[in-house]
Motif scaffolding. Structure first.
Motif, PDB file in Angstrom:
ATOM      1  N   GLN A 139      53.232  61.383  -2.227  1.00 42.78           N
ATOM      2  CA  GLN A 139      51.637  61.344  -2.587  1.00 42.78           C
ATOM      3  C   GLN A 139      51.941  59.988  -0.974  1.00 42.78           C
ATOM      4  O   GLN A 139      51.618  60.088  -0.589  1.00 42.78           O
ATOM      5  CB  GLN A 139      51.507  60.706  -3.880  1.00 42.78           C
ATOM      6  N   GLN A 174      52.099  71.045  -9.376  1.00 44.96           N
ATOM      7  CA  GLN A 174      53.546  71.750  -8.159  1.00 44.96           C
ATOM      8  C   GLN A 174      54.474  72.485  -8.939  1.00 44.96           C
ATOM      9  O   GLN A 174      55.395  73.816  -8.041  1.00 44.96           O
ATOM     10  CB  GLN A 174      53.999  70.315  -6.920  1.00 44.96           C
ATOM     11  N   ASP A 181      49.085  66.399  -9.494  1.00 42.21           N
ATOM     12  CA  ASP A 181      49.395  67.139  -8.176  1.00 42.21           C
ATOM     13  C   ASP A 181      51.025  67.347  -8.474  1.00 42.21           C
ATOM     14  O   ASP A 181      51.691  68.823  -8.632  1.00 42.21           O
ATOM     15  CB  ASP A 181      49.098  66.474  -7.225  1.00 42.21           C
ATOM     16  N   ASP A 194      42.929  66.765   0.862  1.00 46.89           N
ATOM     17  CA  ASP A 194      43.781  66.013  -0.588  1.00 46.89           C
ATOM     18  C   ASP A 194      42.887  64.835  -0.953  1.00 46.89           C
ATOM     19  O   ASP A 194      42.922  65.124  -2.033  1.00 46.89           O
ATOM     20  CB  ASP A 194      45.182  64.811   0.108  1.00 46.89           C
ATOM     21  N   TYR A 205      45.627  61.665  -9.083  1.00 46.65           N
ATOM     22  CA  TYR A 205      45.651  62.252  -8.676  1.00 46.65           C
ATOM     23  C   TYR A 205      47.666  62.829  -8.142  1.00 46.65           C
ATOM     24  O   TYR A 205      47.422  64.377  -8.791  1.00 46.65           O
ATOM     25  CB  TYR A 205      45.317  62.155  -6.907  1.00 46.65           C
ATOM     26  N   TYR A 260      50.756  74.142  -0.799  1.00 47.71           N
ATOM     27  CA  TYR A 260      52.202  72.968  -0.337  1.00 47.71           C
ATOM     28  C   TYR A 260      52.320  73.401   0.845  1.00 47.71           C
ATOM     29  O   TYR A 260      53.133  72.173   1.073  1.00 47.71           O
ATOM     30  CB  TYR A 260      52.900  73.068  -1.859  1.00 47.71           C
ATOM     31  N   HIS A 298      47.194  78.525  -3.995  1.00 48.82           N
ATOM     32  CA  HIS A 298      48.274  77.198  -3.889  1.00 48.82           C
ATOM     33  C   HIS A 298      49.830  77.421  -3.514  1.00 48.82           C
ATOM     34  O   HIS A 298      49.835  75.993  -2.728  1.00 48.82           O
ATOM     35  CB  HIS A 298      48.550  77.135  -5.270  1.00 48.82           C
ATOM     36  N   GLY A 323      55.194  63.780  -7.563  1.00 51.69           N
ATOM     37  CA  GLY A 323      54.546  63.431  -6.884  1.00 51.69           C
ATOM     38  C   GLY A 323      53.664  62.207  -7.094  1.00 51.69           C
ATOM     39  O   GLY A 323      53.424  62.125  -5.503  1.00 51.69           O
ATOM     40  N   GLU A 372      41.802  64.839  -5.069  1.00 47.69           N
ATOM     41  CA  GLU A 372      41.718  63.323  -5.734  1.00 47.69           C
ATOM     42  C   GLU A 372      40.961  62.913  -6.329  1.00 47.69           C
ATOM     43  O   GLU A 372      40.601  62.501  -7.720  1.00 47.69           O
ATOM     44  CB  GLU A 372      42.577  62.330  -4.221  1.00 47.69           C
TER      45      GLU A 372
END
Lengths: 217, 217
Positions: free
Chosen positions: B189, A188, A184, A150, A180, A130, A126, B185, A154
């Motif tokens: 994005q 993260q 995310d 990505d 998403y 990133y 992971h 996030g 999603e």
DNA sequence: ACGATCTCTGGACAGTCGTCAAGACAATCC
DNA sequence: GGATTGTCTTGACGACTGTCCAGAGATCGT
């Protein structure tokens, strides 16, 4: 020797092979590419993109550094191939999470547990994801593949959200991109704190996921 | 010559200077460090961490590459100094967003507009931030400074959330870490899609921010 | 068994990297 | 004034990078 834009994981990049070539040879060629990409992914996840060299990758494999240019045109093609290979394992990993649940709360809990589980077991991968996603903002060559991963992530999140909304009997109140982005960000941030040694990161991620899902319907 | 752990932007790293040294000299020394760090930040935001070399940084400044080791012990100290300098501009930028609003909807709209504005005007710096935050997962030297920026951003987001909750007359229904993760996030994005040329990224970010705030109280 | 093809090694190449040091230039102090 | 200190340039160093290549082994069809 190689078609300049043919780098899919399931297709060899050499076009001057005659068709009479045995399928076994082609398969072996592809298998070795996968094998080398595995070594590359391991190295990348340990060192990060900026510190990974071809020689280091070769040292994490059973071969010498010269062989990389036999199976890949250059470093960019290797990394791109790695990103695409990563996508496969990546989507599978996520998709096995929270497959069936009869009640909204149970689904949310299972999803939170699944996120926490993959965060701890695949933390380095992971972290690499990133890193590569950031690199794609500078290296345009990676951008398309990264965007594809990505969007597949999603869709995965959206399946969870729609399953949840089905269980509560109300349609989602947000777009899939919104859902998403929020998940995310949660993931993260949890990864960041987990890798920094925080004990609460996992629990917070579980609680965060359970808390986020109801806010999206 | 330099204290190994003294690299704050407001303190010189040389400890063997006698106190009788003129303040003007110290200030000049610090000012040049800032000046070089500016050139470094510009280079980093253009090329990314992985592709930025000291010579490239020097070429973006008025000096030659040798001077960098006169003002900084090594590359790590320079980058660390840059990260800390980035933080200053960073927090200021965010804090000027949505200062005053009398109604919840107006606050949410102003915040969304502010996010969208800084995303487009400082896109390269934000890109650098996400790059450096990823690097901090591999380079432990950056981790502390990055975490400090992260938590200051979290506080900034929390000020917005509490202001919003004050206007609607209900306490926030989430932790500050949760709120920051979700907004981050969303922003990341949007940056990704904006830099990829998407036209909808800005509007989606504005709409996302307006939609997210009510879900947090 | 033998030649052809595939596979792999190890070394070489031209660059670039971070780092350092010798010295030139400029400012300052006595 | 000369001497001292702070500032900056230039060139060098060893190490490392991606890339390429000549040739050795391995594998294959015949």
């Amino acid at each position: 020797m190689a078609d300049p834009e043919d780098e899919g994981p399931t297709v060899t990049s050499t076009t001057d092979r005659t068709d009479r070539i045995s399928r076994r040879q082609v398969d072996k060629f592809e298998e070795r590419r996968r094998q080398l990409a595995d070594a590359a992914l391991q190295t990348l996840s340990e060192l990060g993109y900026a510190r990974t060299s071809l020689r280091e990758i070769a040292q994490n494999s059973d071969f010498s550094h010269g062989v990389l240019h036999y199976y890949f045109r250059d470093k960019v093609e290797l990394i791109t191939y790695c990103v695409r290979q990563y996508k496969a394992t990546c989507v599978l990993r996520y998709d096995s999470i929270a497959a069936t649940a009869a009640e909204p709360g149970a689904l949310a809990a299972a999803f939170g547990d699944g996120l926490a589980a993959t965060l701890v077991s695949d933390a380095l991968m992971h972290r690499l994801w990133y890193d590569l996603r950031s690199q794609s903002l500078f290296e345009e060559s990676f951008r398309a593949d990264v965007a594809e991963i990505d969007s597949s992530l999603e869709r995965m999140i959206w399946r969870i959200v729609t399953a949840y909304s089905g269980l509560v009997g109300a349609p989602p109140s947000c777009t899939s991109a919104f859902a998403y982005a929020a998940f995310d960000g949660l993931f993260q941030q949890a990864l960041l704190r987990h890798l920094s040694g925080s004990e609460d990161a996992l629990d917070d991620l579980r609680a965060g996921a359970r808390s986020l899902l109801p806010r999206l319907v």
